[in-house]
Design a protein around this motif. Structure first.
Motif, short mmCIF file in Angstrom:
data_model
loop_
_atom_site.label_atom_id
_atom_site.label_comp_id
_atom_site.label_asym_id
_atom_site.label_seq_id
_atom_site.Cartn_x
_atom_site.Cartn_y
_atom_site.Cartn_z
N LEU A 138 36.34 48.73 42.48
CA LEU A 138 35.56 49.45 41.47
C LEU A 138 36.43 49.78 40.27
N LEU A 139 37.70 50.08 40.53
CA LEU A 139 38.62 50.43 39.44
C LEU A 139 39.24 49.19 38.81
N LEU A 140 39.56 48.20 39.63
CA LEU A 140 40.22 46.99 39.11
C LEU A 140 39.85 45.80 39.98
N PRO A 141 38.74 45.13 39.66
CA PRO A 141 38.36 43.94 40.44
C PRO A 141 39.38 42.82 40.27
N GLY A 142 39.43 41.93 41.25
CA GLY A 142 40.41 40.85 41.23
C GLY A 142 40.13 39.82 40.15
N PRO A 143 41.15 39.04 39.81
CA PRO A 143 40.98 38.00 38.77
C PRO A 143 39.88 37.00 39.09
N GLY B 1 48.95 36.79 40.35
CA GLY B 1 48.97 36.56 41.80
C GLY B 1 49.07 37.87 42.58
N ALA B 2 49.95 38.77 42.10
CA ALA B 2 50.08 40.06 42.76
C ALA B 2 48.79 40.87 42.63
N TRP B 3 48.17 40.78 41.48
CA TRP B 3 46.89 41.47 41.25
C TRP B 3 45.82 40.96 42.23
N THR C 11 42.55 41.31 47.21
CA THR C 11 42.09 40.68 48.46
C THR C 11 42.43 41.54 49.67
N SER C 12 43.62 42.15 49.66
CA SER C 12 44.04 42.97 50.80
C SER C 12 43.36 44.33 50.83
N GLY C 13 42.68 44.70 49.77
CA GLY C 13 42.01 45.99 49.73
C GLY C 13 42.87 47.13 49.23
N ARG C 14 44.12 46.85 48.85
CA ARG C 14 45.00 47.90 48.34
C ARG C 14 44.56 48.39 46.97
N ILE C 15 43.86 47.53 46.22
CA ILE C 15 43.36 47.90 44.90
C ILE C 15 41.85 48.07 45.01
#
Length: 234
Positions: free
Chosen positions: A18-23, A4-6, A11-15
């Motif tokens: 390109l490096l770590l797409p969402g689940p 969920g945190a991932w 979704t918020s754009g903090r990650i």
């Protein structure tokens, strides 16, 4: 919570996607790749190699481990051989296997089988050696022959350790499978992940990693079902 945190970070754009797409993106990619059929071919190739390599290595390790646990002369030979060969990283032998057996399936299956063989042999030998001596002496006092003692006392007492080792060797086989496919394979999960990494397609890369995790989970579930069936006496 971690997933969920991932997803929230993605979704918020903090990650950076390109490096770590969402689940969700990874699952969508996995579904799309399976629907197209390309990933299914890679999974089929990997499953075939894993099943063959793990089965060969497990049967060989079971045979050698039982022999070492039951006969002292086998242990004298086996201990020296295993102590000298076990520490060698099996993936480091893959180039040699390719030289001997070619770049086809044989070299990859041999690498997996060898990696599974050693922990299985060591675990089975220790489990047989730990068979309850009072039960063995009682069986001998009742006149049971050696084969009956092995079948009725030694093997049942060693079975929990054998199944526990099977869980470990499945993980070992998966690691060696992916490494071997990355080095020399056109099809397979390892080759799929390597190809995705080369073009920086992180969604496909993580989809391949998820497939490996699911394969390990399914294998663990199968072994757990075997434990419930074979170890009811516990």
């Amino acid at each position: 919570m971690l997933v969920g945190a991932w997803q929230a970070g993605s979704t918020s754009g903090r990650i950076d996607p390109l490096l770590l797409p969402g689940p969700v993106d990874v699952l969508e990619t996995l579904y799309r790749e399976l629907a197209q059929g390309d990933l299914a071919i890679h999974i089929g190739q990997s499953l075939t190699r894993l099943l063959l390599g793990w089965s060969i290595g497990s049967l060989a390790g079971l045979s050698v481990g039982l022999s070492m646990g039951l006969w002292s002369w086998c242990r004298a030979i086996g201990d020296a051989a295993i102590s000298s060969l076990y520490p060698i990283p099996k993936i480091a032998l893959l180039p040699l296997f390719i030289l001997w057996l070619g770049i086809g399936e044989s070299s990859k299956i041999t690498t997996i089988a060898l990696g599974v063989f050693f922990p299985m042999a060591v675990s089975v030998c220790a489990a047989v050696d730990a068979a309850p001596r009072p039960f063995i002496r009682m069986a001998q006092s009742f006149g049971l022959d050696r084969l009956s003692i092995i079948v009725k006392i030694v093997l049942p007492s060693a079975l929990p350790a054998m199944l526990a080792c099977a869980r470990i060797t499945v993980s070992t086989g998966l690691v060696l499978l992916v490494a071997a496919e990355m080095i020399g394979a056109q099809y397979g999960i390892g080759a799929y992940i390597l190809a995705a990494g080369n073009i920086m397609d992180s969604e496909k890369l993580l989809a391949g990693v998820l497939v490996i995790s699911l394969l390990g989970t399914c294998a663990g579930a199968v072994i757990a079902a075997l434990e419930r069936t074979l170890l009811r006496w516990r």
